[in-house]
Scaffold this active site. Structure first.
Site, mmCIF file in Angstrom:
data_model
loop_
_atom_site.group_PDB
_atom_site.id
_atom_site.type_symbol
_atom_site.label_atom_id
_atom_site.label_comp_id
_atom_site.label_asym_id
_atom_site.label_seq_id
_atom_site.Cartn_x
_atom_site.Cartn_y
_atom_site.Cartn_z
ATOM 1 N N ARG A 260 -12.586 -4.791 -7.078
ATOM 2 C CA ARG A 260 -12.203 -5.349 -5.791
ATOM 3 C C ARG A 260 -13.440 -5.581 -4.935
ATOM 4 O O ARG A 260 -14.261 -4.690 -4.778
ATOM 5 C CB ARG A 260 -11.266 -4.359 -5.115
ATOM 6 C CG ARG A 260 -10.374 -4.918 -4.072
ATOM 7 C CD ARG A 260 -9.387 -3.867 -3.599
ATOM 8 N NE ARG A 260 -10.054 -2.789 -2.900
ATOM 9 C CZ ARG A 260 -9.581 -2.192 -1.788
ATOM 10 N NH1 ARG A 260 -8.415 -2.568 -1.294
ATOM 11 N NH2 ARG A 260 -10.243 -1.227 -1.213
ATOM 12 N N PHE B 231 0.851 -1.188 0.000
ATOM 13 C CA PHE B 231 0.000 0.000 0.000
ATOM 14 C C PHE B 231 0.890 1.243 0.000
ATOM 15 O O PHE B 231 1.826 1.339 0.788
ATOM 16 C CB PHE B 231 -0.895 -0.023 1.245
ATOM 17 C CG PHE B 231 -1.982 1.004 1.244
ATOM 18 C CD1 PHE B 231 -3.172 0.775 0.579
ATOM 19 C CD2 PHE B 231 -1.819 2.213 1.892
ATOM 20 C CE1 PHE B 231 -4.186 1.718 0.577
ATOM 21 C CE2 PHE B 231 -2.830 3.169 1.900
ATOM 22 C CZ PHE B 231 -4.012 2.920 1.235
ATOM 23 N N TYR C 127 -10.700 0.961 10.768
ATOM 24 C CA TYR C 127 -11.960 1.242 10.059
ATOM 25 C C TYR C 127 -12.289 0.239 8.971
ATOM 26 O O TYR C 127 -13.304 0.375 8.309
ATOM 27 C CB TYR C 127 -11.963 2.669 9.487
ATOM 28 C CG TYR C 127 -10.767 3.031 8.615
ATOM 29 C CD1 TYR C 127 -10.661 2.575 7.315
ATOM 30 C CD2 TYR C 127 -9.748 3.833 9.112
ATOM 31 C CE1 TYR C 127 -9.575 2.900 6.528
ATOM 32 C CE2 TYR C 127 -8.648 4.172 8.331
ATOM 33 C CZ TYR C 127 -8.564 3.698 7.038
ATOM 34 O OH TYR C 127 -7.483 4.017 6.275
ATOM 35 N N LYS C 128 -11.443 -0.775 8.768
ATOM 36 C CA LYS C 128 -11.743 -1.782 7.739
ATOM 37 C C LYS C 128 -12.526 -2.920 8.400
ATOM 38 O O LYS C 128 -13.680 -2.730 8.763
ATOM 39 C CB LYS C 128 -10.439 -2.229 7.081
ATOM 40 C CG LYS C 128 -9.821 -1.086 6.252
ATOM 41 C CD LYS C 128 -8.457 -1.390 5.722
ATOM 42 C CE LYS C 128 -7.954 -0.187 4.913
ATOM 43 N NZ LYS C 128 -6.500 -0.186 4.759
ATOM 44 N N ASP D 134 2.086 -5.079 8.555
ATOM 45 C CA ASP D 134 0.880 -4.257 8.502
ATOM 46 C C ASP D 134 -0.324 -5.190 8.367
ATOM 47 O O ASP D 134 -0.419 -5.965 7.403
ATOM 48 C CB ASP D 134 0.957 -3.279 7.316
ATOM 49 C CG ASP D 134 -0.183 -2.254 7.347
ATOM 50 O OD1 ASP D 134 -1.267 -2.592 7.846
ATOM 51 O OD2 ASP D 134 0.033 -1.131 6.856
HETATM 52 C C1 LIG Z 1 -5.900 1.004 4.542
HETATM 53 C C2 LIG Z 1 -4.421 0.897 4.704
HETATM 54 C C3 LIG Z 1 -3.688 1.917 5.313
HETATM 55 C C4 LIG Z 1 -4.412 3.160 5.747
HETATM 56 O O1 LIG Z 1 -3.598 4.053 6.378
HETATM 57 P P1 LIG Z 1 -4.252 5.369 7.021
HETATM 58 O O2 LIG Z 1 -3.141 5.979 7.765
HETATM 59 O O3 LIG Z 1 -5.410 4.934 7.865
HETATM 60 O O4 LIG Z 1 -4.764 6.216 5.906
HETATM 61 C C5 LIG Z 1 -2.332 1.736 5.491
HETATM 62 N N1 LIG Z 1 -1.709 0.609 5.060
HETATM 63 C C6 LIG Z 1 -2.382 -0.374 4.448
HETATM 64 C C7 LIG Z 1 -1.681 -1.600 4.002
HETATM 65 C C8 LIG Z 1 -3.756 -0.260 4.248
HETATM 66 O O5 LIG Z 1 -4.431 -1.217 3.619
#
Ligand SMILES: *Cc1c(COP(=O)(O)O)cnc(C)c1O
Length: 427
Positions: free
Chosen positions: A386, A129, A223-224, A198
């Site tokens: 997705r 990401f 939040y996921k 992560d």
């Molecule tokens: C959703 C996600 C994030 C989100 O980071 P924020 O700081 O909440 O914007 C970070 N890393 C990964 C791998 C994600 O899927």
């Protein structure tokens, strides 16, 4: 051919089906985007209102003690810990995933510098990401390290003598491919590297055993799959062996007063709290933490019904069903499966690629109430449709209907209408 009655029969036997009642699911919506923003739990609105009206409105500053606000990052962190194989006192709920990664990665680099100062490379996946890669790049620039991007297939052989930290996302946000956390961690340790995982697409979605995998550091998202609400606090974890070894000199870089050993002593000098407490920075967003707890509680509600193992079994059943139905019913429309078929390598989402039209197909589905999302391709991969599968609130019949809508959108050419080609700011 799997039929709708087959799916309904599976739902009738599903031990997790009562959990759907914990959520507010809008009429006419099949929600396949819980990997981006989880559905709102029914308990959240009343809980947030109570925090605002009673704990803040009446309790005022007393609520830091009387409502226990001060302890919430650790208390909610411990609840998340139950979902990721962490013991009590190892996890803290705070800040965003990006900010937590900055703190955790920085500490991993500092720890490695003490052990092997010549190891100054962070290895990560090219397809990670982007925020993870940006944070790593920023830290490399500050500390004179190198960020080396590899493809998953190069692991673990690519971990050369100068690798200080291996930073990976457990389940890939685009493809849904999942790493073998224990195997890769062992290989990284054998190569002398520390690991930062992560768990943004893992926590609440797939079983995770951080202590069992002997991982070093982890972060994840609220939040996921944890259903904590938009911008919910994220979390950070470190292995107790590192927590014990962190002396007063190893600071995380955002050394604010909430991470101090005694914040209310108001001393001019920083002294980090022992253990995970030092990952806190400043005053915490109490209202957001209250909403996060409601979300985490929806996942913990599965514990008496078999917990993460039961959620995983249903998640795999749903993703298998989706793949089978797409292949049976949408054949000939140029959709390619990107997500691994192998269960051991699959998270809780399914990605399909298509050379053209992916964005418009997703928009046409959203117009029908089937909410998934779109991720743009690059020179190596075409665009992606997705679909996230949250076993807490999705049924087998939902999957059947979602694929039926997809079939209709493709067969009729509905997606070619101009309104489905307009680009929005957030995809
Ligand atoms: C959703 C996600 C994030 C989100 O980071 P924020 O700081 O909440 O914007 C970070 N890393 C990964 C791998 C994600 O899927």
């Amino acid at each position: 051919m799997t039929t709708l009655p087959d799916c309904q029969a599976l739902d009738a036997r599903d031990p997790l089906s009562p959990l759907r009642a914990l959520f507010h699911i809008p009429e006419g919506v099949i929600y396949l985007d819980g990997n981006s923003l989880g559905v709102m739990p029914r308990a959240t609105a009343a809980r947030v209102q109570a925090v605002v009206q009673e704990e803040w409105g009446v309790g005022l500053i007393r609520s830091w003690n009387t409502a226990g606000w001060f302890e919430w990052p650790q208390r909610i962190g411990d609840k998340i810990g139950r979902l990721i194989g962490a013991g009590p006192g190892q996890t803290v709920a705070t800040d965003s995933t990006s900010v937590n990664l900055f703190k955790v990665l920085s500490l991993a680099m500092a720890l490695q510098q003490r052990r092997a100062p010549e190891r100054r490379t962070i290895v990560s996946e090219r397809s990670n990401f982007p925020t993870d890669l940006y944070i790593a790049e920023a830290l490399c620039r500050q500390h004179g390290w190198t960020l080396r991007l590899i493809d998953a297939a190069e692991l673990p052989g690519c971990l050369g003598g100068n690798t200080g930290v291996l930073m990976l996302t457990h389940v890939n946000y685009r493809t849904g491919a999942m790493h073998d956390m224990a195997g890769i961690t062992a290989a990284a340790h054998a190569a002398g590297a520390l690991t930062v995982w992560d768990l943004a697409h893992s926590a609440g979605a797939v079983p995770v055993d951080l202590n069992g995998a002997n991982a070093d550091f982890a972060v994840g998202c609220g939040y996921k799959y944890l259903n904590g609400g938009p911008g919910a606090p994220a979390f950070a974890w470190l292995h107790p062996r590192h927590a014990a070894a962190l002396g007063p000199d190893l600071w995380q870089p955002l050394a604010g007063w909430w991470g101090h050993a005694a914040p209310f002593a108001f001393t001019p000098n920083y002294q980090p709290a022992p253990g995970i407490g030092r990952f806190l920075c400043g005053t915490q967003p109490i209202i957001s933490l209250a909403a996060l707890e409601c979300g985490v509680d929806t996942v913990l509600a599965a514990e008496p019904l078999g917990g993460m193992a039961a959620l995983r079994a249903k998640s795999l059943a749903l993703t298998d069903l989706f793949i089978d139905l797409v292949e049976e019913r949408c054949a000939g429309h140029g959709l390619e499966l990107v997500t691994p078929r192998s269960h051991a390598q699959r998270g809780s989402q399914v990605c399909l690629s298509r050379q053209t039209g992916a964005y418009a197909i997703v928009q046409a589905l959203i117009a029908r109430g089937v909410i998934g999302d779109f991720r743009a391709g690059d020179d190596q991969q075409p665009d992606i449709l997705r679909f996230g599968f949250t076993p807490l609130y999705l049924s087998h019949a939902d999957v059947w209907h979602a694929v039926e809508h997809l079939r209709q959108v493709l067969d009729s050419g509905e997606w070619q209408r101009p309104e489905f080609h307009r680009q929005h700011a957030v995809t």
